[in-house]
Scaffold this motif. Structure first.
Motif, PDB file in Angstrom:
ATOM      1  N   LYS A 140     -40.484 -36.836 -51.738  1.00 20.63           N
ATOM      2  CA  LYS A 140     -40.112 -36.683 -53.167  1.00 20.63           C
ATOM      3  C   LYS A 140     -41.039 -36.345 -53.823  1.00 20.63           C
ATOM      4  O   LYS A 140     -42.272 -36.739 -53.821  1.00 20.63           O
ATOM      5  N   PHE A 141     -41.073 -34.990 -54.885  1.00 22.38           N
ATOM      6  CA  PHE A 141     -42.013 -34.717 -55.752  1.00 22.38           C
ATOM      7  C   PHE A 141     -41.847 -35.147 -57.098  1.00 22.38           C
ATOM      8  O   PHE A 141     -40.882 -35.302 -57.769  1.00 22.38           O
ATOM      9  N   ILE A 142     -42.912 -35.892 -57.543  1.00 23.04           N
ATOM     10  CA  ILE A 142     -42.959 -36.717 -58.676  1.00 23.04           C
ATOM     11  C   ILE A 142     -42.105 -36.013 -59.796  1.00 23.04           C
ATOM     12  O   ILE A 142     -41.568 -36.490 -60.409  1.00 23.04           O
ATOM     13  N   TRP A 143     -42.793 -34.580 -59.977  1.00 23.04           N
ATOM     14  CA  TRP A 143     -42.766 -33.957 -61.197  1.00 23.04           C
ATOM     15  C   TRP A 143     -40.847 -33.557 -61.331  1.00 23.04           C
ATOM     16  O   TRP A 143     -40.313 -33.516 -62.255  1.00 23.04           O
ATOM     17  N   LEU A 144     -40.294 -33.305 -60.120  1.00 26.26           N
ATOM     18  CA  LEU A 144     -38.984 -33.186 -59.895  1.00 26.26           C
ATOM     19  C   LEU A 144     -38.139 -34.418 -60.179  1.00 26.26           C
ATOM     20  O   LEU A 144     -37.239 -34.422 -60.679  1.00 26.26           O
ATOM     21  N   GLN A 145     -38.932 -35.743 -59.620  1.00 29.73           N
ATOM     22  CA  GLN A 145     -37.866 -36.899 -59.961  1.00 29.73           C
ATOM     23  C   GLN A 145     -37.818 -37.172 -61.270  1.00 29.73           C
ATOM     24  O   GLN A 145     -36.853 -37.404 -61.936  1.00 29.73           O
ATOM     25  N   ALA A 146     -39.242 -36.737 -62.219  1.00 32.60           N
ATOM     26  CA  ALA A 146     -38.985 -36.928 -63.438  1.00 32.60           C
ATOM     27  C   ALA A 146     -38.249 -36.120 -64.129  1.00 32.60           C
ATOM     28  O   ALA A 146     -37.621 -36.589 -65.255  1.00 32.60           O
ATOM     29  N   ARG A 147     -38.272 -34.943 -64.093  1.00 32.36           N
ATOM     30  CA  ARG A 147     -37.294 -34.071 -64.463  1.00 32.36           C
ATOM     31  C   ARG A 147     -35.900 -34.491 -64.401  1.00 32.36           C
ATOM     32  O   ARG A 147     -35.154 -34.265 -65.421  1.00 32.36           O
ATOM     33  N   GLN A 148     -35.457 -34.876 -63.074  1.00 31.86           N
ATOM     34  CA  GLN A 148     -33.978 -35.045 -63.054  1.00 31.86           C
ATOM     35  C   GLN A 148     -33.863 -36.591 -63.873  1.00 31.86           C
ATOM     36  O   GLN A 148     -32.604 -36.731 -64.615  1.00 31.86           O
ATOM     37  N   VAL A 149     -34.423 -37.493 -64.022  1.00 33.33           N
ATOM     38  CA  VAL A 149     -34.696 -38.530 -64.995  1.00 33.33           C
ATOM     39  C   VAL A 149     -34.011 -38.112 -66.540  1.00 33.33           C
ATOM     40  O   VAL A 149     -33.417 -38.624 -67.034  1.00 33.33           O
ATOM     41  N   TRP A 150     -35.161 -37.329 -66.776  1.00 34.28           N
ATOM     42  CA  TRP A 150     -35.007 -36.797 -68.172  1.00 34.28           C
ATOM     43  C   TRP A 150     -33.705 -36.182 -68.272  1.00 34.28           C
ATOM     44  O   TRP A 150     -32.916 -36.407 -69.341  1.00 34.28           O
ATOM     45  N   LEU A 151     -33.379 -35.403 -67.360  1.00 32.74           N
ATOM     46  CA  LEU A 151     -31.811 -34.559 -67.230  1.00 32.74           C
ATOM     47  C   LEU A 151     -30.834 -35.592 -67.680  1.00 32.74           C
ATOM     48  O   LEU A 151     -29.851 -35.056 -68.555  1.00 32.74           O
ATOM     49  N   PHE A 152     -30.672 -36.295 -66.826  1.00 29.05           N
ATOM     50  CA  PHE A 152     -29.336 -37.390 -66.786  1.00 29.05           C
ATOM     51  C   PHE A 152     -29.677 -38.396 -68.049  1.00 29.05           C
ATOM     52  O   PHE A 152     -28.449 -38.576 -68.635  1.00 29.05           O
ATOM     53  N   SER A 153     -30.884 -38.505 -68.450  1.00 29.94           N
ATOM     54  CA  SER A 153     -30.750 -39.401 -69.524  1.00 29.94           C
ATOM     55  C   SER A 153     -30.454 -38.692 -71.032  1.00 29.94           C
ATOM     56  O   SER A 153     -29.923 -38.902 -71.880  1.00 29.94           O
ATOM     57  N   MET A 154     -30.632 -37.300 -70.754  1.00 36.78           N
ATOM     58  CA  MET A 154     -30.575 -36.382 -72.214  1.00 36.78           C
ATOM     59  C   MET A 154     -29.016 -36.178 -72.041  1.00 36.78           C
ATOM     60  O   MET A 154     -28.320 -36.244 -73.315  1.00 36.78           O
ATOM     61  N   LEU A 155     -28.372 -36.051 -70.659  1.00 42.81           N
ATOM     62  CA  LEU A 155     -26.956 -35.822 -70.652  1.00 42.81           C
ATOM     63  C   LEU A 155     -26.112 -37.013 -71.426  1.00 42.81           C
ATOM     64  O   LEU A 155     -25.176 -36.890 -72.234  1.00 42.81           O
ATOM     65  N   TYR A 156     -26.564 -38.320 -71.048  1.00 45.11           N
ATOM     66  CA  TYR A 156     -26.034 -39.516 -71.497  1.00 45.11           C
ATOM     67  C   TYR A 156     -26.324 -39.631 -72.850  1.00 45.11           C
ATOM     68  O   TYR A 156     -25.223 -39.989 -73.829  1.00 45.11           O
ATOM     69  N   GLN A 157     -27.280 -39.351 -73.495  1.00 47.95           N
ATOM     70  CA  GLN A 157     -27.467 -39.242 -74.838  1.00 47.95           C
ATOM     71  C   GLN A 157     -26.974 -38.299 -75.808  1.00 47.95           C
ATOM     72  O   GLN A 157     -26.325 -38.441 -76.633  1.00 47.95           O
ATOM     73  N   LYS A 158     -26.657 -37.182 -75.345  1.00 47.54           N
ATOM     74  CA  LYS A 158     -26.421 -35.998 -76.008  1.00 47.54           C
ATOM     75  C   LYS A 158     -24.853 -35.397 -75.750  1.00 47.54           C
ATOM     76  O   LYS A 158     -24.499 -34.448 -76.721  1.00 47.54           O
ATOM     77  N   VAL A 159     -24.432 -35.549 -74.547  1.00 47.93           N
ATOM     78  CA  VAL A 159     -23.290 -34.967 -74.260  1.00 47.93           C
ATOM     79  C   VAL A 159     -22.295 -35.970 -74.105  1.00 47.93           C
ATOM     80  O   VAL A 159     -21.170 -35.895 -74.971  1.00 47.93           O
ATOM     81  N   GLU A 160     -22.256 -37.151 -73.276  1.00 47.49           N
ATOM     82  CA  GLU A 160     -21.049 -38.224 -73.319  1.00 47.49           C
ATOM     83  C   GLU A 160     -21.930 -39.441 -72.393  1.00 47.49           C
ATOM     84  O   GLU A 160     -22.846 -39.311 -71.738  1.00 47.49           O
ATOM     85  N   LYS A 161     -21.545 -40.512 -72.937  1.00 49.85           N
ATOM     86  CA  LYS A 161     -21.908 -41.742 -72.769  1.00 49.85           C
ATOM     87  C   LYS A 161     -21.361 -42.159 -71.327  1.00 49.85           C
ATOM     88  O   LYS A 161     -20.656 -43.338 -71.186  1.00 49.85           O
TER      89      LYS A 161
END
Length: 389
Positions: free
Chosen positions: A46-67
């Motif tokens: 597991k590559f930490i910057w890719l782990q972090a990027r995916q956390v960001w992505l799904f958090s962003m989708l939850y915030q801005k697209v659909e809960k």
């Protein structure tokens, strides 16, 4: 074509389902990023910057697209893994860990930290867990402490040729906006001013309108492999960061300069023989040291599309439209895998897949979905103004 619907459909019905289905580690938390063409895991590190990027992505989708509860659960699995296993006792983030979370590669630069700060900030807003916001702010402040010597004891140089790299001010210009809810206005503006100056006055060269990857500490150019290096993708990505800052600060001069710069980069970086944007170039036309210099990469073309869409929103002229159409046609006819989902990351110069992987050490759940989201939202705004677009 209805571009906003086109990008929305690609994001929600192709790319996100691919990562939802194949990347989640339900045993140890976090995500698998080494996925072959069919989505099968071929390496569990597991590559930490890719782990972090995916956390960001799904958090962003939850915030801005659909809960969607499933999106928040995916973000939570990654955020907890990142918090528990991503950093050492000093709060510096590793480059990689085992599937279980044991350290593999030490914190040899601060890019893992930058994406961890983004992840924690977005996850804090999505989950309401304020402790992650505190962690985001502390990580950001730690980055600032290390920004003048980002590799620390892992620096390979001897001090003979002191070059500074474009990547950090570029990333900071986006990171500070991501953390805007967790920083005071003085700190935000200080980092914005630093980043804009470095990007647009130091690394951007006035005579060529190109951005160099490395300059001497005093801002001068150096005639060496590193000193002549041009990465068109980095320049294009930075320009849409500059446009976002220009929008925030109501700075039309910055928006115009960023737009003019991206057009210069595209004209320089476009492969006149085979099409597409080259990966690395030498400013004087010498052979680059990177053997992969003439490959066509997914993220480079996606960042170009985001930059052009944002530029067109503010300056809807024919030159920008022609470039957008050109990059759009190349990108969508070469990178997406219509049969198995998601996108190829690496093409050879002729535009054929060089590697069939969908994820690995460098490619994860970030550039494709982020760009699709950005283009979707930008074209939605454009179409509200001009329904015929």
């Amino acid at each position: 074509m209805n571009y906003s619907q086109f990008y929305k459909n690609a994001l929600l019905n192709d790319v996100i389902p691919f990562w939802e289905e194949h990347s989640i580690d339900t045993t140890y938390g976090g995500y698998f990023t080494c996925l072959d063409q069919f989505g099968k895991v071929y390496d569990t590190d597991k590559f930490i910057w890719l782990q972090a990027r995916q956390v960001w992505l799904f958090s962003m989708l939850y915030q801005k697209v659909e809960k969607k509860a499933s999106w928040l659960a995916i973000a939570t699995a990654g955020a907890e893994f990142l918090k528990d296993h991503g950093m050492d006792n000093q709060g510096d983030f590793y480059f990689s860990v085992t599937r279980e979370g044991k350290p593999l590669v030490q914190p040899y630069n601060i890019f893992s930290d930058c994406f961890a700060a983004m992840a924690f900030a977005q996850y804090s807003k999505a989950s309401g867990e304020t402790s992650y916001g505190t962690l985001a702010k502390n990580t950001y402040l730690n980055i600032l402490l290390r920004k003048d010597n980002p590799k620390g004891k892992f620096e390979k140089g001897t001090g003979t040729r002191n070059l500074k790299n474009f990547a950090l001010p570029m990333i900071l210009s986006n990171l500070v906006l991501e953390l805007e809810d967790f920083l005071d206005e003085k700190e935000i503006q200080k980092t914005i001013d630093f980043s804009v100056h470095e990007v647009m006055e130091v690394f951007l060269q006035k005579d060529s309108c190109l951005i160099y990857e490395n300059v001497l500490i005093n801002g001068d150019l150096h005639d060496s492999f590193e000193g002549r290096l041009i990465n068109p993708g980095h320049g294009l990505e930075a320009m849409w960061f500059m446009i976002d800052i220009g929008i925030r600060n109501k700075d039309t001069t910055l928006i115009k300069k960023a737009t003019d710069t991206m057009l210069s980069i595209l004209d320089y970086g476009w492969d006149k023989e085979y099409g597409g944007i080259l990966y690395f170039m030498d400013a004087k036309g010498h052979p680059p040291q990177q053997l992969e210099h003439d490959q066509k990469l997914w993220w480079v073309h996606l960042e170009a599309l985001v930059a052009l869409a944002k530029a067109y929103e503010h300056r809807p002229d024919e030159q920008i439209k022609q470039w957008y159409d050109k990059v759009h046609e190349y990108t969508w006819s070469h990178f997406p895998d219509s049969e198995h989902g998601e996108w190829y990351g690496y093409l050879n110069r002729e535009g054929k897949p060089h590697l069939s992987l969908k994820g690995g050490k460098w490619k994860g759940c970030f550039h494709v979905p982020r760009a699709l989201y950005q283009c979707w939202q930008t074209f939605e705004r454009i179409q509200l103004k001009s329904p015929s677009i």
